[in-house]
Write an enzyme that holds these catalytic residues in place. Structure first.
Site, PDB file in Angstrom:
ATOM      1  N   ASP A   1      -5.818  -7.529   4.969  1.00 15.43           N
ATOM      2  CA  ASP A   1      -7.028  -7.000   4.332  1.00 15.43           C
ATOM      3  C   ASP A   1      -7.861  -8.146   3.784  1.00 15.43           C
ATOM      4  O   ASP A   1      -9.067  -8.250   4.042  1.00 15.43           O
ATOM      5  CB  ASP A   1      -6.612  -6.043   3.201  1.00 15.43           C
ATOM      6  CG  ASP A   1      -7.807  -5.506   2.440  1.00 15.43           C
ATOM      7  OD1 ASP A   1      -8.779  -5.105   3.104  1.00 15.43           O
ATOM      8  OD2 ASP A   1      -7.783  -5.509   1.194  1.00 15.43           O
TER       9      ASP A   1
ATOM     10  N   TYR B   1       0.814  -1.217   0.000  1.00 17.84           N
ATOM     11  CA  TYR B   1       0.000   0.000   0.000  1.00 17.84           C
ATOM     12  C   TYR B   1       0.850   1.270   0.000  1.00 17.84           C
ATOM     13  O   TYR B   1       0.377   2.328  -0.389  1.00 17.84           O
ATOM     14  CB  TYR B   1      -0.871   0.042   1.266  1.00 17.84           C
ATOM     15  CG  TYR B   1      -2.062  -0.867   1.255  1.00 17.84           C
ATOM     16  CD1 TYR B   1      -1.915  -2.245   1.358  1.00 17.84           C
ATOM     17  CD2 TYR B   1      -3.343  -0.340   1.179  1.00 17.84           C
ATOM     18  CE1 TYR B   1      -3.015  -3.075   1.379  1.00 17.84           C
ATOM     19  CE2 TYR B   1      -4.449  -1.171   1.208  1.00 17.84           C
ATOM     20  CZ  TYR B   1      -4.283  -2.531   1.308  1.00 17.84           C
ATOM     21  OH  TYR B   1      -5.377  -3.348   1.334  1.00 17.84           O
TER      22      TYR B   1
ATOM     23  N   LYS C   1       4.387 -15.153   3.375  1.00 12.48           N
ATOM     24  CA  LYS C   1       4.627 -15.910   2.138  1.00 12.48           C
ATOM     25  C   LYS C   1       6.150 -16.074   2.021  1.00 12.48           C
ATOM     26  O   LYS C   1       6.790 -15.639   1.049  1.00 12.48           O
ATOM     27  CB  LYS C   1       4.012 -15.141   0.955  1.00 12.48           C
ATOM     28  CG  LYS C   1       4.036 -15.876  -0.369  1.00 12.48           C
ATOM     29  CD  LYS C   1       3.023 -16.998  -0.461  1.00 12.48           C
ATOM     30  CE  LYS C   1       3.156 -17.743  -1.779  1.00 12.48           C
ATOM     31  NZ  LYS C   1       2.360 -18.980  -1.840  1.00 12.48           N
TER      32      LYS C   1
ATOM     33  N   ASP D   1     -11.698 -10.050   5.420  1.00 13.92           N
ATOM     34  CA  ASP D   1     -12.993 -10.205   4.729  1.00 13.92           C
ATOM     35  C   ASP D   1     -13.371 -11.685   4.683  1.00 13.92           C
ATOM     36  O   ASP D   1     -14.538 -12.044   4.866  1.00 13.92           O
ATOM     37  CB  ASP D   1     -12.925  -9.662   3.292  1.00 13.92           C
ATOM     38  CG  ASP D   1     -13.288  -8.177   3.195  1.00 13.92           C
ATOM     39  OD1 ASP D   1     -12.994  -7.432   4.159  1.00 13.92           O
ATOM     40  OD2 ASP D   1     -13.853  -7.760   2.156  1.00 13.92           O
TER      41      ASP D   1
HETATM   42  C1  IPM Z   1     -10.195  -1.889   4.333  1.00  9.98           C
HETATM   43  C2  IPM Z   1     -10.304  -1.444   2.900  1.00  9.98           C
HETATM   44  C3  IPM Z   1      -9.185  -0.491   2.536  1.00  9.98           C
HETATM   45  C4  IPM Z   1      -7.873  -1.253   2.670  1.00  9.98           C
HETATM   46  C5  IPM Z   1      -9.296   0.150   1.150  1.00  9.98           C
HETATM   47  C6  IPM Z   1     -10.615   0.804   0.919  1.00  9.98           C
HETATM   48  C7  IPM Z   1      -8.183   1.135   0.919  1.00  9.98           C
HETATM   49  O1  IPM Z   1     -10.367  -2.536   2.042  1.00  9.98           O
HETATM   50  O2  IPM Z   1     -10.165  -1.032   5.229  1.00  9.98           O
HETATM   51  O3  IPM Z   1     -10.182  -3.088   4.588  1.00  9.98           O
HETATM   52  O4  IPM Z   1      -7.497  -1.989   1.755  1.00  9.98           O
HETATM   53  O5  IPM Z   1      -7.233  -1.093   3.716  1.00  9.98           O
HETATM   54 MN    MN Z   2     -10.666  -4.410   3.077  1.00  9.63          MN
END
Ligand code: IPM
Ligand code: MN
Ligand code: NAD
Length: 368
Positions: A245, A141, A189, A249
């Protein structure tokens, strides 16, 4: 206690769920004799529309001086065509970086009333209780600025870490493990990436300082699989920015919905920005059905981590749990039976649970 809270509703459902968090916090304030003052600022697409930038200086300044920050979500198709530095997501990355919020704590807990909401078998998700500790201000990032090369035929994104960035997040993870079930899974990894090999070295060095914590290393691909085939093996999971990230999810599936997950983005002195894990959900924005629980539970994390208001945080968590036990849920939670409600109704039910148990019981029978 008097607290100044910056709110950054952002885009899409971010605006809708922020209202829920504010009402819940105001209820807690009057129940416990606190005063919370909210100051709203722009971020993301909303800020692009108003000020031509996803992160206005004024927003950064306000966040820097606040007791804590609450963020809804940013992004949406309207702004997907912007050049990279003007995307809404740059606002979110920018505020995390400028506040130095390197530790993103993402608790994932399967709540009893929602065991049927997960597509996974109930016996698998039962008792799962994981804390994902995601590094937040390094990695892919924040490498060298990304570039298109060779007349647009090639592209470079860079994954960069300072050792000290690894050390501080790994310390956070070990310390969190000490407060919990004392097991740390480090995800990397290392069979491919040099950054992961350094990450493993740091974990190995640090484990000597935390002899009461057991440590395992997992490669990220296997970790992704084990997260949903054997979630109970995990207590604290620590990983770099992008892996964290994606895995968070995925882990939300254990709880029944991405809309359930709260998070805290913090630094060593306890200053924090609190944000649900999900995004602006453009597919349901404006329809009034967004699940506000990830946002409301993020507000509870704010009370606990930034304001040392453990009892107040617990009250919110209890009120959420009770609403779910009463069968109330938004449509993202795929549960047979119960009562389908929208964002505002669910928030009202939580408020009633916070104020009077007896009223909430009568509401429950009214809806049943
Ligand atoms: C999160 C989101 C963000 C990230 C994006 C929107 C930049 O996916 O907060 O999980 O990748 O950190
Ligand atoms: Mn995210
Ligand atoms: P998303 O998290 O917005 O949505 C993924 C799916 O989950 C959608 O089907 C959505 O309806 C559902 N969902 C998410 N939150 C929900 C809630 N509270 N209640 C009910 N359902 C919910 O991810 P996406 O669609 O990939 O991204 C949309 C936009 O959000 C993009 O611009 C992305 O960059 C941005 N985003 C922002 C953040 C953030 O601000 N922290 C996080 C992730 C994505």
């Amino acid at each position: 206690m008097n607290k100044q809270i910056i709110t950054l509703p952002g885009d899409g459902v971010g605006k809708e769920i922020m209202e829920s968090a504010k009402v819940v916090l105001n209820t807690i304030a009057s129940e416990f004799g606190h005063q919370f003052t909210f100051h709203q600022h722009a971020i993301g697409g909303d800020a692009i529309d108003q000020f031509g930038t996803p992160l206005p200086e004024d927003t950064v300044k306000a966040c820097t001086h606040a007791d804590a920050v609450l963020l809804g979500a940013v992004g949406g198709p309207k702004w997907d065509i912007q050049p990279a530095h003007l995307r809404p997501e740059r606002g979110l990355l920018g505020i995390r970086k400028s506040m130095g919020l390197y530790a993103n704590l993402r608790p994932v807990k399967a709540m009893k009333p929602l065991l049927h909401a997960s597509p996974l078998k109930q016996e698998l998700v039962e008792n799962s209780d994981i804390l994902i500790v995601r590094e937040l201000t390094g990695g892919l990032y924040f490498g060298q600025p990304s570039e298109r090369r060779n007349n647009g035929k090639a592209v470079v994104d860079t994954l960069a870490y300072e050792r000290v960035e690894m050390e501080r997040i790994i310390d956070t993870a070990f310390q969190s493990a000490q407060q919990r079930r004392k097991h740390l899974t480090s995800v990397d990894k290392a069979n491919v990436l040099e950054s992961s090999r350094m990450w493993r070295e740091v974990v190995e060095e640090k484990r000597k300082d935390y002899p009461d914590v057991t440590v395992e290393h997992l490669l990220v691909d296997a970790a992704a699989m084990k997260l949903i085939t054997d979630p109970n093996r995990f207590d604290v999971m620590v990983t770099e920015n992008l892996f964290g990230d994606i895995l968070s999810d995925e882990a939300s599936v254990l709880t029944g919905s991405l809309g359930m997950l709260p998070s805290a983005s913090v630094r060593a002195d306890g200053v924090g920005l609190y944000e649900p894990v999900h995004g602006s959900a453009p597919d349901i924005a404006g329809t009034g059905v967004a699940n506000p629980l990830g946002m409301i539970l993020s507000a509870a994390m704010m009370l606990r981590h930034s304001f040392q208001m453990g009892n107040e945080a617990f009250e919110i968590e209890e009120a959420v749990q009770t609403a779910l036990e009463q069968g109330f849920h938004t449509p993202d939670l795929n549960i047979a039976g119960g009562t389908l409600v929208g964002t505002e109704e669910l928030t009202e039910i939580i408020i009633e649970n916070l104020t009077t148990k007896s009223v909430s019981n009568s509401i429950c029978s009214m809806y049943a």
